[in-house]
Design a protein around this motif. Structure first.
Motif, PDB file in Angstrom:
ATOM      1  N   SER A 609       0.928  -1.048   0.038  1.00 18.25           N
ATOM      2  CA  SER A 609      -0.094   0.050  -0.165  1.00 18.25           C
ATOM      3  C   SER A 609       0.767   1.363   0.216  1.00 18.25           C
ATOM      4  CB  SER A 609      -1.023  -0.005   1.134  1.00 18.25           C
ATOM      5  OG  SER A 609      -0.323  -0.049   2.267  1.00 18.25           O
ATOM      6  N   TYR A 634      -2.037   3.774  -4.180  1.00 20.28           N
ATOM      7  CA  TYR A 634      -2.051   2.444  -4.917  1.00 20.28           C
ATOM      8  C   TYR A 634      -2.261   1.561  -3.700  1.00 20.28           C
ATOM      9  CZ  TYR A 634      -0.641  -1.678  -7.297  1.00 20.28           C
ATOM     10  OH  TYR A 634      -0.757  -2.861  -8.027  1.00 20.28           O
ATOM     11  N   ARG A 636      -2.348  -2.908  -3.593  1.00 21.22           N
ATOM     12  CA  ARG A 636      -2.348  -4.177  -4.440  1.00 21.22           C
ATOM     13  C   ARG A 636      -3.553  -4.842  -4.008  1.00 21.22           C
ATOM     14  NH1 ARG A 636       2.930  -7.593  -4.553  1.00 21.22           N
ATOM     15  NH2 ARG A 636       1.556  -8.840  -5.839  1.00 21.22           N
ATOM     16  N   ALA A 652      -6.665  -4.621  -7.082  1.00 24.71           N
ATOM     17  CA  ALA A 652      -5.910  -3.416  -7.206  1.00 24.71           C
ATOM     18  C   ALA A 652      -6.511  -2.103  -7.312  1.00 24.71           C
ATOM     19  CB  ALA A 652      -4.719  -3.642  -8.216  1.00 24.71           C
TER      20      ALA A 652
END
Length: 714
Positions: A609, A634, A636, A652
């Motif tokens: 993260s 972002y 995952r 994601a």
């Protein structure tokens, strides 16, 4: 003046510098120091031997942080699966937490040292007087008690002062968004001062009901906090705080079907009216602090908090024919009292105290279940009443072994007792009871233990601080709520325990233009709590979902937070966590391959993260200032359950946000334009699949939102 007092004054001066940046002042050439109260006293963050993520007032405003979910990607390691104010909010840190919202939580939530229990009515904190948010990673059982195995989130609000301040802001945006927020502070006389903060937010709804042709998933919340401070003399003060929240948002948050021929993001087809939701929450606290002399300070923190959801009406399928719907009422009253004694000695500084919390929780749920092949709808009612008393005595101190080396030792002894009752009935469509399935009165369980902490730290030069800790936390288990069988209703779980080893470094480089905080950690679970279906209790199979001590697990990883003053008026930040996890032992009562989860990853534990932002301040020729911040997040893919089901795996996620603001030369007017999820991404999150009910529905992240705000400061 003592060295500790001089250090505190220096810290407060540096905090003022940071506040100047936060309100849009022209940037400095170095990163301001940050003062925290994570260890229950004011210390510099970079010399506090705990992994801490701090979000200041300016960042809260620029990023529009209004609830717990907004911390995801801003503070390394934080996960909050639910994202709307009317959803129960369970926080995970480093893969620990995000459990059943009605049970005890693994991450403690605090508002000015007052604990907020369970996951209801804890998510929304859009108060304009929040000074900063501190996220403490790792077990905090010594100073914050049981139910902080993953860490703690502290909302630190501004206390009243003699300095006169007032501002008012109004905003409007897409999806019919309207906002109003304000703050006022000042002296009433030489001894009394007061403040008031309020927030009001509404919109027309993030989603659409294609059957009823109306917007749903709307926001309609109001919140306030008022404080009164009495300081008759130096070294003595009392602060009374009263806050309240009214939430009338609808509950259409999880009913977006994926198994409908016309399925689309944020579209529901339920024929039921907009999901009814009504929450009233709030509390009052009295904090008293007295300087006893010789470096001793006595504090008392008394609080009462209450919330009531009456009702919450949810359709989980989102289809024209309801497959699974609930109407529930939830209420809680919590009373807490803490007495604390602190010493700020140069050689040995310590904090000790006693704390007592009483929590009364009532849950009443009506359910309607209609499988596709069923001849009729099955109706039921579940009732739960629980009262929990938690008492603890604690102490933690840091002894200076040498000028640059410190040893921290702490422990908390606790005892928790829970009593209550469970009941389950079959009912008709009007909720009238037709058959008693079971009644379990006079439930009682208790647990006790000691939560230790041991750490060592050392300062290398003026700008390098390293530390190593080992700490243990425990999360109370207790009884299941809304149990559907007598066996599951009477089952009391043991506390879930986590022991964490952590080592970290905090650096200040390039003459203060770069800061870097890094921490390596390893978490060892015991008596891991999980909700299982088809388990066995006393040799008898139970088909309803039951929270049990299912096994053992571990997680490990790296937290990294960087900040760099890359130009006089430009700052860049990065927060990232790499996380690994594994289930080592786990109950498999059915013996089937689908129940074998050893080797799987923990739920709500994204392997990566990250969040980054760049903030630039540009003075204009007329004396005004233009500020721009761009940020990206972002995550995952991660799993929602211990089975690591690919069907319900969270994909994601990537988000782009921005804030552009202009401040007038006289600093009285500020105009800002803030956008969240600028790329308009849609992700199916919290997917629920129950083939027997024909249920396949999901919650979606909020869509692109744009907000224009005008603020006036007096």
């Amino acid at each position: 003046m003592s060295r500790a007092r001089r250090s505190l004054n220096h810290s407060l001066l540096l905090t003022a510098c940071a506040c100047g940046w936060a309100h849009g002042q022209e940037g400095t050439a170095t990163i301001p120091e940050v003062v925290v109260s994570a260890e229950r006293s004011a210390t510099l963050e970079r010399t506090t031997p705990v992994s801490i993520g701090v979000v200041g007032r300016g960042e809260i405003e620029r990023k529009g942080i209004a609830d717990l979910h907004d911390l995801v990607g801003v503070v390394a390691g934080v996960a909050v699966p639910n994202g709307f104010s009317n959803m129960p909010q369970a926080v995970a840190i480093r893969g620990i937490g995000a459990s059943n919202a009605a049970m005890s939580q693994a991450v403690g939530i605090y508002i000015d040292d007052v604990p907020l229990l369970r996951g209801y009515a804890t998510g929304l904190w859009d108060l304009p007087d929040i000074e900063r948010i501190e996220v403490l990673r790792g077990p905090q059982g010594t100073l914050y008690g049981q139910n902080s195995t993953g860490g703690a989130v502290r909302f630190v609000t501004r206390d009243p002062s003699a300095d006169t301040a007032a501002w008012l802001a109004a905003g409007a945006g897409n999806v019919g968004t309207l906002e109003a927020r304000g703050y006022v502070n000042g002296a009433l006389n030489d001894e009394w001062s007061a403040s008031l903060a309020f927030s009001r937010r509404t919109n027309d709804g993030f989603s659409y009901n294609a059957t009823r042709h109306t917007r749903v998933n709307n926001l309609d919340v109001a919140q306030f906090q008022t404080k009164l401070r009495y300081a008759p003399r130096p070294g003595l003060e009392a602060i009374l705080a009263v806050d309240g929240a009214e939430d009338r948002s609808d509950s259409n948050t999880t009913d977006y079907p994926l198994n409908h021929p016309d399925a689309a993001p944020r579209v529901t087809f339920t024929d039921a009216p907009r999901g009814a939701f009504r929450r009233d929450a709030g509390g009052a606290s009295l904090r008293v602090a007295a300087d006893l002399g010789r470096g001793l300070t006595l504090r008392s923190i008394s609080a009462v908090r209450r919330y009531r959801d009456d009702p919450t009406v949810v359709d989980y399928g989102g289809l024209e024919v309801q497959r699974f719907g609930i109407s529930q009422r939830v209420s809680q009253t919590a009373v807490s009292q803490e007495v604390q004694l602190q010493s700020s000695g140069d050689r040995f500084a310590w904090t000790s105290g006693v704390m007592f919390v009483h929590d009364r929780f009532d849950f009443d749920r009506l359910s309607a279940v209609t499988p596709p092949t069923a001849p009729a709808t099955a109706y039921s009612q579940a009732l739960t009443h629980l009262e929990t008393d938690d008492a603890g005595i604690y102490g933690q101190g840091r002894y200076r072994l040498a000028q640059d080396t410190g040893l921290t030792v702490g422990a908390r002894a606790y005892r928790t007792r829970q009593t209550g009752s469970n009941g389950f009935w079959r009912t008709d469509a009007q909720g009238r009871r037709t058959n008693q399935v079971y009644l379990a009165p006079d439930l009682e369980t208790s647990s006790s233990g000691v939560l230790p902490r041991l750490g060592i730290d050392r300062q290398f030069g003026a700008h390098t601080f390293v530390y190593a800790n080992v700490a243990q936390g425990a999360k109370f288990g207790g009884f299941n709520r809304a149990a559907e069988s007598l066996l599951s209703a009477r089952l009391a779980t043991k506390p879930e325990k986590v022991r964490t080893w952590e080592t970290g470094a905090k650096l200040r480089l390039a003459g203060g233009k770069v800061t870097a905080n890094a921490a390596l950690f390893y978490n060892d679970y015991r008596d891991y709590l999980a909700s299982l279906t088809g388990t066995r209790i006393n040799g008898v199979q139970v088909n309803d979902a039951v929270m049990i001590n299912a096994g053992k697990a571990h997680s490990y990883g790296l937290d990294l937070e960087l900040a760099a003053q890359i130009a006089v008026r430009t700052r860049w930040t990065l927060a990232v966590e790499a996380l690994g996890s594994r289930i080592d032992e786990f109950a498999n009562p059915t013996g089937t391959a689908s129940g074998a989860v050893v080797g799987h990853r923990l739920p709500n534990a994204a392997p990566l993260s990250a969040g980054t932002s760049i903030d630039h301040r540009q003075p204009l020729g007329n004396g005004s200032t233009l500020a721009l911040e761009l940020s990206a997040i972002y995550l995952r893919p991660q799993f929602l359950d211990v089975a690591n089901s690919t069907l319900t795996r969270v994909p994601a996620q990537g988000y782009l946000n921005g804030d552009l603001s202009w401040r007038a030369p006289d600093r009285h007017w500020t105009v800002s334009l803030r956008g969240k999820n600028l790329a308009g991404k849609s992700y199916a999150l919290l997917r629920q699949v129950v083939p027997a009910l024909g249920l396949d529905a999901s919650y979606y992240n909020p869509p692109r939102t744009i907000l224009l705000t005008v603020r006036h400061d007096w």
